[in-house]
Design a protein around this motif. Structure first.
Motif, PDB file in Angstrom:
ATOM      1  N   GLN A 293       0.824  -1.225   0.000  1.00  0.00           N
ATOM      2  CA  GLN A 293       0.000   0.000   0.000  1.00  0.00           C
ATOM      3  C   GLN A 293       0.852   1.266   0.000  1.00  0.00           C
ATOM      4  OE1 GLN A 293      -1.917  -0.593   3.701  1.00  0.00           O
ATOM      5  NE2 GLN A 293      -3.277  -2.234   2.999  1.00  0.00           N
ATOM      6  N   ASN A 294       2.148   1.136   0.257  1.00  0.00           N
ATOM      7  CA  ASN A 294       3.024   2.298   0.468  1.00  0.00           C
ATOM      8  C   ASN A 294       2.441   3.241   1.516  1.00  0.00           C
ATOM      9  OD1 ASN A 294       5.487   3.662  -0.093  1.00  0.00           O
ATOM     10  ND2 ASN A 294       4.270   5.277  -1.062  1.00  0.00           N
ATOM     11  N   THR A 295       2.022   2.647   2.622  1.00  0.00           N
ATOM     12  CA  THR A 295       1.575   3.475   3.765  1.00  0.00           C
ATOM     13  C   THR A 295       2.593   3.248   4.897  1.00  0.00           C
ATOM     14  OG1 THR A 295       0.234   1.630   4.573  1.00  0.00           O
ATOM     15  CG2 THR A 295      -0.884   3.291   3.173  1.00  0.00           C
ATOM     16  N   PHE A 296       2.569   4.142   5.885  1.00  0.00           N
ATOM     17  CA  PHE A 296       3.546   4.084   6.969  1.00  0.00           C
ATOM     18  C   PHE A 296       2.824   4.286   8.305  1.00  0.00           C
ATOM     19  CE2 PHE A 296       7.290   4.383   4.275  1.00  0.00           C
ATOM     20  CZ  PHE A 296       6.756   4.911   3.115  1.00  0.00           C
ATOM     21  N   ARG A 297       3.367   3.652   9.340  1.00  0.00           N
ATOM     22  CA  ARG A 297       2.807   3.919  10.665  1.00  0.00           C
ATOM     23  C   ARG A 297       3.901   3.822  11.713  1.00  0.00           C
ATOM     24  NH1 ARG A 297      -0.177  -1.384  13.008  1.00  0.00           N
ATOM     25  NH2 ARG A 297       1.006  -2.984  11.881  1.00  0.00           N
ATOM     26  N   VAL A 298       3.670   4.503  12.826  1.00  0.00           N
ATOM     27  CA  VAL A 298       4.587   4.433  13.977  1.00  0.00           C
ATOM     28  C   VAL A 298       3.977   3.465  14.977  1.00  0.00           C
ATOM     29  CG1 VAL A 298       5.609   5.702  15.907  1.00  0.00           C
ATOM     30  CG2 VAL A 298       5.362   6.807  13.656  1.00  0.00           C
ATOM     31  N   VAL A 299       4.757   2.454  15.349  1.00  0.00           N
ATOM     32  CA  VAL A 299       4.308   1.492  16.360  1.00  0.00           C
ATOM     33  C   VAL A 299       5.328   1.478  17.496  1.00  0.00           C
ATOM     34  CG1 VAL A 299       3.737  -0.915  16.850  1.00  0.00           C
ATOM     35  CG2 VAL A 299       3.133   0.078  14.628  1.00  0.00           C
ATOM     36  N   GLY A 300       4.818   1.499  18.713  1.00  0.00           N
ATOM     37  CA  GLY A 300       5.712   1.427  19.874  1.00  0.00           C
ATOM     38  C   GLY A 300       5.205   0.387  20.848  1.00  0.00           C
TER      39      GLY A 300
ATOM     40  N   VAL B  63       1.791   0.914  22.819  1.00  0.00           N
ATOM     41  CA  VAL B  63       1.451   2.222  23.397  1.00  0.00           C
ATOM     42  C   VAL B  63       1.270   3.305  22.336  1.00  0.00           C
ATOM     43  CG1 VAL B  63       2.534   1.757  25.626  1.00  0.00           C
ATOM     44  CG2 VAL B  63       3.902   2.748  23.770  1.00  0.00           C
ATOM     45  N   ILE B  64       1.660   3.019  21.111  1.00  0.00           N
ATOM     46  CA  ILE B  64       1.377   3.933  19.999  1.00  0.00           C
ATOM     47  C   ILE B  64       1.233   3.104  18.736  1.00  0.00           C
ATOM     48  CG2 ILE B  64       3.856   4.447  19.702  1.00  0.00           C
ATOM     49  CD1 ILE B  64       3.041   7.186  18.578  1.00  0.00           C
ATOM     50  N   ASN B  65       0.230   3.493  17.919  1.00  0.00           N
ATOM     51  CA  ASN B  65       0.007   2.827  16.631  1.00  0.00           C
ATOM     52  C   ASN B  65      -0.622   3.911  15.766  1.00  0.00           C
ATOM     53  OD1 ASN B  65      -0.572   1.277  14.483  1.00  0.00           O
ATOM     54  ND2 ASN B  65      -2.119   0.009  15.479  1.00  0.00           N
ATOM     55  N   CYS B  66       0.233   4.741  15.162  1.00  0.00           N
ATOM     56  CA  CYS B  66      -0.214   6.015  14.585  1.00  0.00           C
ATOM     57  C   CYS B  66       0.150   6.093  13.105  1.00  0.00           C
ATOM     58  CB  CYS B  66       0.484   7.142  15.377  1.00  0.00           C
ATOM     59  SG  CYS B  66       0.332   8.757  14.664  1.00  0.00           S
ATOM     60  N   ALA B  67      -0.840   6.340  12.258  1.00  0.00           N
ATOM     61  CA  ALA B  67      -0.572   6.466  10.820  1.00  0.00           C
ATOM     62  C   ALA B  67       0.307   7.691  10.573  1.00  0.00           C
ATOM     63  CB  ALA B  67      -1.881   6.604  10.063  1.00  0.00           C
ATOM     64  N   VAL B  68       1.212   7.563   9.616  1.00  0.00           N
ATOM     65  CA  VAL B  68       2.038   8.700   9.190  1.00  0.00           C
ATOM     66  C   VAL B  68       1.364   9.263   7.943  1.00  0.00           C
ATOM     67  CG1 VAL B  68       4.295   9.438   8.344  1.00  0.00           C
ATOM     68  CG2 VAL B  68       4.148   7.641  10.092  1.00  0.00           C
ATOM     69  N   ILE B  69       0.785  10.471   8.063  1.00  0.00           N
ATOM     70  CA  ILE B  69       0.082  11.044   6.895  1.00  0.00           C
ATOM     71  C   ILE B  69       0.982  12.104   6.249  1.00  0.00           C
ATOM     72  CG2 ILE B  69      -2.222  10.567   7.781  1.00  0.00           C
ATOM     73  CD1 ILE B  69      -2.376  13.515   8.669  1.00  0.00           C
ATOM     74  N   SER B  70       0.759  12.365   4.981  1.00  0.00           N
ATOM     75  CA  SER B  70       1.697  13.220   4.218  1.00  0.00           C
ATOM     76  C   SER B  70       1.785  14.629   4.813  1.00  0.00           C
ATOM     77  CB  SER B  70       1.275  13.279   2.754  1.00  0.00           C
ATOM     78  OG  SER B  70      -0.052  13.784   2.668  1.00  0.00           O
TER      79      SER B  70
ATOM     80  N   MET C  90      11.456   8.621   9.760  1.00  0.00           N
ATOM     81  CA  MET C  90      10.212   9.398   9.644  1.00  0.00           C
ATOM     82  C   MET C  90      10.301  10.316   8.419  1.00  0.00           C
ATOM     83  SD  MET C  90       7.471   9.345  11.370  1.00  0.00           S
ATOM     84  CE  MET C  90       6.386  10.156  12.477  1.00  0.00           C
ATOM     85  N   GLU C  91      11.433  10.983   8.277  1.00  0.00           N
ATOM     86  CA  GLU C  91      11.604  11.915   7.146  1.00  0.00           C
ATOM     87  C   GLU C  91      11.658  11.162   5.821  1.00  0.00           C
ATOM     88  OE1 GLU C  91      13.418  15.082  10.296  1.00  0.00           O
ATOM     89  OE2 GLU C  91      14.807  13.840   9.141  1.00  0.00           O
ATOM     90  N   ASP C  92      12.255   9.975   5.813  1.00  0.00           N
ATOM     91  CA  ASP C  92      12.236   9.138   4.592  1.00  0.00           C
ATOM     92  C   ASP C  92      10.790   8.768   4.242  1.00  0.00           C
ATOM     93  OD1 ASP C  92      14.960   9.240   4.605  1.00  0.00           O
ATOM     94  OD2 ASP C  92      15.266   7.159   5.285  1.00  0.00           O
ATOM     95  N   ALA C  93      10.031   8.371   5.267  1.00  0.00           N
ATOM     96  CA  ALA C  93       8.632   7.984   5.015  1.00  0.00           C
ATOM     97  C   ALA C  93       7.861   9.165   4.423  1.00  0.00           C
ATOM     98  CB  ALA C  93       7.992   7.515   6.329  1.00  0.00           C
ATOM     99  N   LEU C  94       8.055  10.338   5.010  1.00  0.00           N
ATOM    100  CA  LEU C  94       7.311  11.513   4.540  1.00  0.00           C
ATOM    101  C   LEU C  94       7.686  11.867   3.103  1.00  0.00           C
ATOM    102  CD1 LEU C  94       7.419  13.563   7.871  1.00  0.00           C
ATOM    103  CD2 LEU C  94       5.358  12.698   6.731  1.00  0.00           C
ATOM    104  N   GLU C  95       8.962  11.595   2.731  1.00  0.00           N
ATOM    105  CA  GLU C  95       9.360  11.855   1.331  1.00  0.00           C
ATOM    106  C   GLU C  95       8.708  10.873   0.368  1.00  0.00           C
ATOM    107  OE1 GLU C  95      13.658  13.500   2.689  1.00  0.00           O
ATOM    108  OE2 GLU C  95      13.657  11.816   1.265  1.00  0.00           O
ATOM    109  N   MET C  96       8.428   9.652   0.881  1.00  0.00           N
ATOM    110  CA  MET C  96       7.873   8.623  -0.027  1.00  0.00           C
ATOM    111  C   MET C  96       6.352   8.750  -0.157  1.00  0.00           C
ATOM    112  SD  MET C  96       9.930   5.126   0.749  1.00  0.00           S
ATOM    113  CE  MET C  96      10.804   5.268   2.273  1.00  0.00           C
ATOM    114  N   LEU C  97       5.741   9.555   0.710  1.00  0.00           N
ATOM    115  CA  LEU C  97       4.267   9.662   0.665  1.00  0.00           C
ATOM    116  C   LEU C  97       3.848  10.649  -0.438  1.00  0.00           C
ATOM    117  CD1 LEU C  97       3.300   9.677   4.434  1.00  0.00           C
ATOM    118  CD2 LEU C  97       2.582   8.028   2.711  1.00  0.00           C
TER     119      LEU C  97
END
Ligand SMILES: CC[C@@H]1C=C[C@H]2CCN(C(=O)[C@@H]3CC[C@H]4C=C[C@]5(CCCN5C(=O)[C@H](Cc5ccccc5Cl)NC(C)=O)C(=O)N43)[C@@H]2C(=O)N1CC(=O)O
Length: 113
Positions: free
Chosen positions: A44-51, A60-67, A106-113
């Protein structure tokens, strides 16, 4: 495995800002360090932060990374962002190196979105 970890072994205390009380609170049941990672969904080329808490694996965190996400390096070891709606997350990293590694992912993910 459809999701790939973008960084390895970053440890941070995951915090959520309580707007009402105007203070940071630990995410999850108890304070403490979590293993935090940025996962990339390879199809899907989507990203999320999981902790997950080091102690008991609690997620304790499961947060989508939006553009539109603005990732703020408030200090060399405390980074923060807003999710699309209203939650402000803060990561209090153990070391500068881990903070930089996570921020890079995080910055790599944001560039790929
Ligand atoms: C875990 C303890 C913690 C450790 C480190 C320090 C670092 C600074 N800091 C803060 O909370 C700073 C101080 C002012 C307060 C005021 C508001 C807050 C809280 C909510 C968000 N915010 C924004 O400033 C956002 C950020 C943003 C910019 C750009 C994009 C996204 C975002 Cl989220 N800016 C906008 C314009 O929204 C905030 O971070 N704040 C932390 C802090 O004192 N402590 C110690 C304690 O609390 O005892």
């Amino acid at each position: 495995m459809s999701e790939k970890a973008m960084c390895s072994n970053c440890k941070a205390s995951v915090m959520i800002y309580d707007d009402a009380e105007r203070k940071w609170k630990s995410a999850g049941r108890t304070p403490g360090l979590s293993n935090v990672n940025v996962y990339r969904h390879m199809v899907q080329n989507t990203f999320r932060v999981v902790g997950r808490k080091e102690q008991d694996g609690e997620v304790v965190i499961n947060c989508a990374v939006i553009s539109q996400l603005k990732y703020n390096r408030a200090t060399p070891t405390f980074h923060q962002w807003r999710d699309g709606v209203r939650t402000v997350y803060g990561l209090n990293f153990s070391t500068h190196d881990e903070a930089n590694m996570f921020a890079g992912a995080m910055e790599d993910a944001l560039e790929m979105l």
